[in-house]
Design a protein around this motif. Structure first.
Motif, PDB file in Angstrom:
ATOM      1  N   LEU A 114       0.849  -1.189   0.000  1.00  0.00           N
ATOM      2  CA  LEU A 114       0.000   0.000   0.000  1.00  0.00           C
ATOM      3  C   LEU A 114       0.887   1.241   0.000  1.00  0.00           C
ATOM      4  CD1 LEU A 114      -2.793   1.366   0.277  1.00  0.00           C
ATOM      5  CD2 LEU A 114      -2.507   1.202   2.754  1.00  0.00           C
ATOM      6  N   VAL A 115       0.564   2.207  -0.868  1.00  0.00           N
ATOM      7  CA  VAL A 115       1.305   3.462  -0.942  1.00  0.00           C
ATOM      8  C   VAL A 115       0.420   4.585  -0.417  1.00  0.00           C
ATOM      9  CG1 VAL A 115       2.478   5.111  -2.443  1.00  0.00           C
ATOM     10  CG2 VAL A 115       2.674   2.649  -2.888  1.00  0.00           C
ATOM     11  N   LEU A 116       0.962   5.351   0.527  1.00  0.00           N
ATOM     12  CA  LEU A 116       0.290   6.516   1.085  1.00  0.00           C
ATOM     13  C   LEU A 116       1.104   7.762   0.762  1.00  0.00           C
ATOM     14  CD1 LEU A 116      -0.315   5.148   4.715  1.00  0.00           C
ATOM     15  CD2 LEU A 116      -1.858   4.916   2.766  1.00  0.00           C
ATOM     16  N   VAL A 117       0.434   8.901   0.670  1.00  0.00           N
ATOM     17  CA  VAL A 117       1.094  10.199   0.601  1.00  0.00           C
ATOM     18  C   VAL A 117       0.522  11.043   1.736  1.00  0.00           C
ATOM     19  CG1 VAL A 117       1.479  12.295  -0.749  1.00  0.00           C
ATOM     20  CG2 VAL A 117       1.496  10.064  -1.884  1.00  0.00           C
ATOM     21  N   ASN A 118       1.398  11.489   2.615  1.00  0.00           N
ATOM     22  CA  ASN A 118       0.954  12.186   3.834  1.00  0.00           C
ATOM     23  C   ASN A 118      -0.093  11.377   4.589  1.00  0.00           C
ATOM     24  OD1 ASN A 118       2.686  14.316   3.473  1.00  0.00           O
ATOM     25  ND2 ASN A 118       1.106  15.811   2.941  1.00  0.00           N
ATOM     26  N   GLY A 119       0.049  10.067   4.558  1.00  0.00           N
ATOM     27  CA  GLY A 119      -0.861   9.195   5.281  1.00  0.00           C
ATOM     28  C   GLY A 119      -2.161   8.900   4.575  1.00  0.00           C
ATOM     29  N   ILE A 151       9.535  15.422  -1.703  1.00  0.00           N
ATOM     30  CA  ILE A 151       9.519  14.501  -0.570  1.00  0.00           C
ATOM     31  C   ILE A 151      10.440  14.979   0.546  1.00  0.00           C
ATOM     32  CG2 ILE A 151       9.953  12.120   0.147  1.00  0.00           C
ATOM     33  CD1 ILE A 151       9.455  11.297  -2.766  1.00  0.00           C
ATOM     34  N   ASP A 152       9.901  15.015   1.770  1.00  0.00           N
ATOM     35  CA  ASP A 152      10.723  15.279   2.948  1.00  0.00           C
ATOM     36  C   ASP A 152      11.412  13.997   3.414  1.00  0.00           C
ATOM     37  OD1 ASP A 152      11.344  17.190   5.348  1.00  0.00           O
ATOM     38  OD2 ASP A 152      10.628  15.318   6.266  1.00  0.00           O
ATOM     39  N   HIS A 153      10.640  12.951   3.610  1.00  0.00           N
ATOM     40  CA  HIS A 153      11.193  11.641   3.942  1.00  0.00           C
ATOM     41  C   HIS A 153      10.139  10.584   3.650  1.00  0.00           C
ATOM     42  CE1 HIS A 153       8.944  12.579   7.634  1.00  0.00           C
ATOM     43  NE2 HIS A 153       8.943  11.279   7.896  1.00  0.00           N
ATOM     44  N   ILE A 154      10.542   9.330   3.718  1.00  0.00           N
ATOM     45  CA  ILE A 154       9.650   8.206   3.443  1.00  0.00           C
ATOM     46  C   ILE A 154       9.728   7.231   4.597  1.00  0.00           C
ATOM     47  CG2 ILE A 154       9.147   6.285   1.879  1.00  0.00           C
ATOM     48  CD1 ILE A 154      10.427   7.878  -0.351  1.00  0.00           C
ATOM     49  N   GLU A 155       8.570   6.759   5.038  1.00  0.00           N
ATOM     50  CA  GLU A 155       8.508   5.721   6.062  1.00  0.00           C
ATOM     51  C   GLU A 155       7.992   4.434   5.422  1.00  0.00           C
ATOM     52  OE1 GLU A 155       7.517   8.883   9.679  1.00  0.00           O
ATOM     53  OE2 GLU A 155       6.180   7.174   9.347  1.00  0.00           O
ATOM     54  N   GLY A 172       3.391  -4.647   3.085  1.00  0.00           N
ATOM     55  CA  GLY A 172       3.803  -3.511   3.894  1.00  0.00           C
ATOM     56  C   GLY A 172       3.192  -2.222   3.378  1.00  0.00           C
ATOM     57  N   VAL A 173       3.710  -1.104   3.883  1.00  0.00           N
ATOM     58  CA  VAL A 173       3.176   0.223   3.567  1.00  0.00           C
ATOM     59  C   VAL A 173       4.341   1.157   3.275  1.00  0.00           C
ATOM     60  CG1 VAL A 173       1.846   2.200   4.416  1.00  0.00           C
ATOM     61  CG2 VAL A 173       1.171  -0.128   5.064  1.00  0.00           C
ATOM     62  N   ILE A 174       4.225   1.914   2.191  1.00  0.00           N
ATOM     63  CA  ILE A 174       5.179   2.984   1.873  1.00  0.00           C
ATOM     64  C   ILE A 174       4.449   4.304   2.045  1.00  0.00           C
ATOM     65  CG2 ILE A 174       6.611   4.033   0.084  1.00  0.00           C
ATOM     66  CD1 ILE A 174       6.971   1.271  -1.144  1.00  0.00           C
ATOM     67  N   ASN A 175       4.848   5.077   3.048  1.00  0.00           N
ATOM     68  CA  ASN A 175       4.206   6.353   3.346  1.00  0.00           C
ATOM     69  C   ASN A 175       5.164   7.481   2.962  1.00  0.00           C
ATOM     70  OD1 ASN A 175       2.526   8.364   4.258  1.00  0.00           O
ATOM     71  ND2 ASN A 175       2.725   7.866   6.431  1.00  0.00           N
TER      72      ASN A 175
END
Length: 792
Positions: A114-119, A151-155, A172-175
Motif C-alpha cells: 500500500l502506498v500513502l502520501v501524507n498518510g 519529498i521530505d522523507h519516506i517511512e 507492507g506500507v510505503i508512506n
C-alpha cells in the motif's frame, strides 16, 4: 496530530485553481531544511510522539540525503537501491510495462504493498502488467509519478497492515511524507550519461515555500526531466537476405521518457483548534518504448512496401496523473479528529508510430491511436483519536477509530479502427469497441485501534477493521503487536495479523486482443492473444470464475539492539501466508476446438488468458538493519549502514485446473507462471553504505549485492539461474558559500552487467535481446552524473 489514511475529492478544477493561484505568492527566504533522518513515526501508529526505537513493527525511514545521493531521479529506482526489501527491475519490450515499471516489496506482487502520501491512500496506475515481467498481472501505484523534489522523507512499514489501512497492505506500507512549511527552498539542475554514450538525462527540480499568514503556508515542488533511451541490443543475424542483416535494428533498454510533475502541500489556520490542509499533484510523463523489430521479409515475401528495409514500431504513451486531498483536522477537548476527501486519477493514453496494419497494405497509416485506460479513486475519511489515563498503565491508552467510504472506477476506451481491424497495427493492436467500457465499485469500512504502554518495558497494540465491498462482500482483518524492552540496549517485538487484498477493477475487467510472441517448437512465433475479463463469455468458456479477495496471515518477530548510543541493530523475521492469490494465467495456446468455440463468440484468437485465484503462497524471510556512527574531530562524522534481506517464496497449493482446459491438455497455471512468483526475484540482497561529512565536503559509497534469481520456463531444462551481482555507487558534494552546492557521482562504478540470456531454445531472440528484464539493477552499465544546486 497527523492521521494516516484519509481520502478523496473529485475536484480537478479545485486542484488546477490551487496550483495556478499559488504561483503569484511571494516566497519566504530561508535556509534549506535539514536532510537528517527523522525518528518520530506517523506510520503504523496513532500514538503521539512514537519513535522508531519504540515501534512494535519494523519501519525504515529514508531521509533527503539518501533520496538525493543517486544519479537517478526516479523514486522507484532510488528505493530499489537504498532498501534491501525492495526490488525494481527494468523490463524492456514489455509494452506499457516499459512506461510504468512495477516495484516489489519482499518479493511479493507490486500491488500487495500500500502506498500513502501524507498518510492518505494513493491511487493506482491504469496500466496492467500483462507481459512476461515480474509483477505480471498487477496494476500497482506508479511510484515514479511522485517527484523526489516534493519529498521530505519516506517511512516504509515492513509489516502487514490491512487492519490499520485496508486493502493492499499485505507486504507492507510505503508512506511518502511531503515537504512542508514556508521556510526554505532549493533549485537544482542535473546531467547524466551512461558509459556507452546513451541514456543522456537532464533533470530540473525546484521546491519552495510561501507564507500565507496566520501560521498558514503553501509549498510547491516541480520536477522535469528528459531521459534519452538506452540500447543494449545485439545485431540481427537471423536472415542474410534481409536488407539490414548484421545491423542493430532492435532497441533494447530504457525507453525515452519526459516526465513533468508539480506537487503542492499546504495548511491554513481556521482558528485555534482547527486547521485546513490540502495537497495534490498534476503530472504528465511521455514515453517512447520500442516493440519488436519487424523484418523486411515475411518468409520470402515483402512485409510492406511502406518500410522496404523493415521497421521498429515505437509505442508512444502519455500518462496523466493527478490528485487532490483536502481536509480539516483539529481538537475538540481531548479528542483529535481529522476529516478529509481525496480524489486521484491516472490516465494512460497509448499511441504507436513507425508501423503499419499489414492488411491495409500500402494504404495503411504509419501512426495509430491505440486507446486509453483510466483509473480513478475517491475516498472520504473521518478519524478520531485520544489518550485515556488508565490505572495501572505506565502511560496513556491511545484509542483511535474511524470510518472510510471509497469509490473506484476503471475505464477502457477504444482506439482507431485501423489499429485493431484485421491484423491490427504491428507492435500493439488497439483496444476494440468490444474491449471498451467503464466499471466501478464502492466499499465502506470501519476500524478501531488501541495502543498502550502496559509497563515501562512492555507495550502493545490491537487493531481491527471491517470492510464491505459492493462487488464481493465483506471482510474483517485484525492485528496484534507487542514489544518488550529487557533493558535500554535490548528488546523484542512481534506482530500477528490477518489481511486481505481486494481484486482490482483492472484485474476484473481489463480486456484486449493483441499480438504476442510465444516460443512454439523452438521458434519465437507471433500469435493473436485475447486477454478476457473473468466474467466474459470467452473466459467463462475457458473455465473462469469470479475473483475473490486474497487473504493473508502475517507473523513477525524482531530483535532490537543498541549497546551504545552510536550503534544499533534490528533483526526481523517474518512469514506471510496468502490464500487465493491472484495471478495472470498462462498464455493458453488454443487447439482448434477451443478456437472455434471462441470464434463463435466473436473472439478470433489463437491464444487466451485471464485472471484467476490461482495459488496459495508462503513467504518467509529476515531483514537486518545496522547503523554505526563515528564522531570525528571538528564535528566531522562517518556513518555506516548495513542492511540485508533474505526472502523465500513457495507455493503451498495450486487451484484445480478447469475441466475444459484439462480436456484440451492445457494448464491454466503453468510451471512458468508458478515459478515466476517464487524464484523470479533475488533471494537475498545486501548493502553497505558509508557517508562521510567533513565541513563543506560530503562523500558517499554504497556497495550492493543483488542475489541470485531464476527466470523460469515451462521446461525445467530451459530455466536460467542468474549469478549474484555486486554493484558499487559513489558520490560526493561540496558547498560553495552559503547557497551553492555541487555534486557528482558514478552509479555502478565497476560497470557490472548481469549474466547474458542463454541461447538455449532461442530465449535471447538470436542474440538480439542479450539481457533479462528480471535483472534487479537493469543492464545499462556505468552511469556518470553531476548536479548543481542553489538553496535559500
Amino acid at each position: 496530530m497527523s492521521f494516516r489514511h484519509t481520502q478523496a475529492h473529485p475536484g480537478r478544477a479545485l486542484l488546477a485553481f490551487s496550483l495556478v493561484a499559488s504561483l503569484g505568492l511571494p516566497a519566504a527566504a530561508q535556509e534549506l531544511p535539514s536532510g537528517d533522518v527523522q525518528t518520530v513515526l506517523v506510520t503504523g501508529t496513532y500514538a503521539k510522539n512514537r519513535r522508531t526505537s519504540d515501534s512494535e513493527s519494523p519501519v525504515d525511514i529514508i531521509g533527503a540525503r539518501e533520496l538525493q545521493a543517486s544519479g537517478s531521479s526516479e523514486l522507484a529506482t532510488v528505493l530499489g537501491r537504498v532498501l534491501p526489501s525492495v526490488n525494481f527491475p527494468r523490463p524492456s519490450g514489455a509494452d506499457a510495462s516499459d512506461a510504468v515499471r512495477p516495484a516489489q516489496l519482499r518479493g511479493l506482487s507490486p500491488d500487495q504493498v500500500l502506498v500513502l502520501v501524507n498518510g492518505k491512500r494513493r491511487h493506482a496506475s491504469a496500466v496492467v502488467n500483462v507481459n512476461g515481467t515480474l509483477g505480471r498481472g498487477s496494476a500497482p501505484v506508479d511510484l515514479n509519478a511522485i517527484p523526489i523534489a516534493a519529498i521530505d522523507h519516506i517511512e516504509v512499514l515492513r509489516d502487514g497492515a490491512a487492519a490499520q489501512y485496508g486493502s493492499d497492505a499485505i507486504a507492507g506500507v510505503i508512506n511518502i511524507i511531503l515537504k512542508k512549511g514556508a521556510k526554505g527552498g532549493e533549485a537544482e539542475i542535473g546531467y547524466g550519461q551512461y558509459k556507452e554514450g546513451d541514456g543522456e538525462s537532464v533533470t530540473l527540480r525546484a521546491t519552495g515555500g510561501f507564507d500565507l499568514g496566520n501560521g498558514g503556508w503553501l509549498r510547491l515542488a516541480a520536477e522535469a526531466a528528459d531521459r534519452n533511451p538506452t540500447n543494449r541490443a545485439g545485431p540481427d543475424l537471423r536472415n542474410p537476405a534481409e536488407p539490414r542483416y548484421g545491423k542493430v535494428n532492435q532497441r533494447f533498454g530504457d525507453p525515452d521518457t519526459k516526465p513533468r510533475n508539480l506537487f503542492f502541500n499546504s495548511q491554513l489556520r481556521v482558528n485555534d483548534d482547527i486547521d485546513f490542509y490540502a495537497f495534490g499533484n498534476f503530472g504528465q510523463r511521455k514515453t517512447e518504448a520500442a516493440a519488436t523489430w519487424r523484418t523486411a521479409l515475411n518468409g520470402t515475401a515483402q512485409r510492406t512496401p511502406l518500410f522496404p528495409e523493415g521497421f521498429l514500431p515505437l509505442q508512444d504513451s502519455t500518462s496523466i496523473d493527478e490528485s487532490l486531498t483536502a481536509g480539516l483536522r483539529g481538537a475538540a477537548g481531548a479528542w483529535r479528529w481529522d476529516v478529509s476527501l481525496d480524489y486521484g486519477s491516472n490516465r494512460f493514453d497509448l499511441n504507436i508510430h513507425n508501423t503499419v496494419n499489414q492488411d491495409l497494405k500500402e494504404k495503411s497509416p504509419t501512426s495509430f491511436h491505440l486507446g486509453k485506460l483510466t483509473n480513478t479513486q475517491s475516498v472520504f475519511n473521518f478519524d478520531l483519536a485520544r489518550e485515556f489515563a488508565v490505572p495501572g498503565l505506565s502511560g496513556p491508552l491511545t484509542a483511535a477509530a474511524g470510518v472510510e467510504a471509497r469509490r473506484e472506477s476503471y475505464e477502457i476506451e477504444a482506439g482507431d479502427a485501423a489499429s485493431y481491424s484485421g491484423s491490427g497495427s504491428q507492435g500493439f493492436s488497439g483496444f476494440r469497441p468490444v474491449n471498451a467500457g467503464k466499471n466501478s465499485r464502492n466499499n465502506k469500512s470501519i476500524y478501531l485501534n488501541l495502543e498502550a504502554p502496559f509497563t515501562r518495558q512492555f507495550s502493545g497494540a490491537l487493531a481491527a477493521r471491517h470492510e464491505n465491498y459492493s462487488d464481493f462482500g465483506t471482510t474483517t482483518s485484525a492485528k496484534a503487536s507487542a514489544r518488550y524492552a529487557f533493558s535500554d540496549a535490548f528488546s523484542l517485538r512481534g506482530t500477528a495479523s490477518s489481511g486481505f487484498r481486494a481484486p482490482s477493477l483492472a484485474q476484473q475487467f481489463y480486456t484486449i486482443t493483441t499480438t504476442n510472441f510465444s516460443i512454439i517448437n523452438g521458434v519465437n512465433t507471433p500469435i493473436e492473444t485475447g486477454t478476457f475479463a473473468v466474467n466474459s463469455t470467452a473466459a467463462l468458456a475457458l473455465g473462469a470464475q469470479p475473483l475473490k479477495p486474497e487473504k493473508a496471515k502475517n507473523l513477525s518477530l524482531g530483535l532490537q539492539l543498541q549497546p551504545f548510543r552510536n550503534f544499533s541493530t534490528t533483526v526481523d523475521a517474518y512469514r506471510i501466508d496468502i490464500d487465493d492469490r491472484i495471478l495472470f494465467s498462462a498464455n493458453l495456446i488454443l487447439p482448434d476446438a477451443l478456437k472455434a468455440t471462441l470464434a463463435a463468440q466473436g473472439a478470433l484468437v489463437g491464444a487466451a488468458r485471464y485472471f484467476t485465484n490461482a495459488v496459495d503462497t508462503r513467504t518467509k524471510g529476515v531483514d537486518l538493519v545496522s547503523t554505526y556512527r563515528v564522531d570525528l574531530a571538528n564535528k566531522d562524522r562517518l556513518d555506516f549502514t548495513l542492511a540485508y534481506n533474505h526472502n523465500k517464496n513457495e507455493i503451498v497449493r495450486i487451484a484445480d485446473n478447469p475441466a475444459v482446459l484439462t480436456a484440451n491438455k492445457l494448464l491454466l497455471i503453468d510451471r512458468q507462471t508458478v515459478n515466476r512468483a517464487t524464484v523470479g526475484s533475488p533471494k537475498d540482497k545486501f548493502s553497505l553504505a558509508a557517508d562521510y561529512t567533513a565541513g563543506i565536503w560530503t562523500a558517499r559509497g554504497l556497495v550492493t549485492r543483488y542475489g541470485s534469481f531464476t527466470v523460469p520456463q515451462n521446461v525445467a531444462a530451459q530455466d536460467q539461474v542468474y549469478s549474484p551481482q555486486w554493484v558499487l555507487d559513489v558520490s560526493g558534494s561540496v558547498k560553495l558559500g552559503k547557497n551553492w552546492k555541487l555534486s557528482a557521482g558514478v552509479d555502478n562504478l565497476t560497470d557490472k552487467y548481469p549474466d547474458q540470456v542463454t541461447s538455449l531454445n532461442n530465449l535471447n531472440n538470436n542474440g538480439i535481446n542479450p539481457y533479462s528484464g528480471f535483472a534487479p539493477n537493469g543492464f545499462n552499465g556505468r552511469y556518470y552524473y553531476a548536479k548543481a544546486g542553489y538553496s535559500w
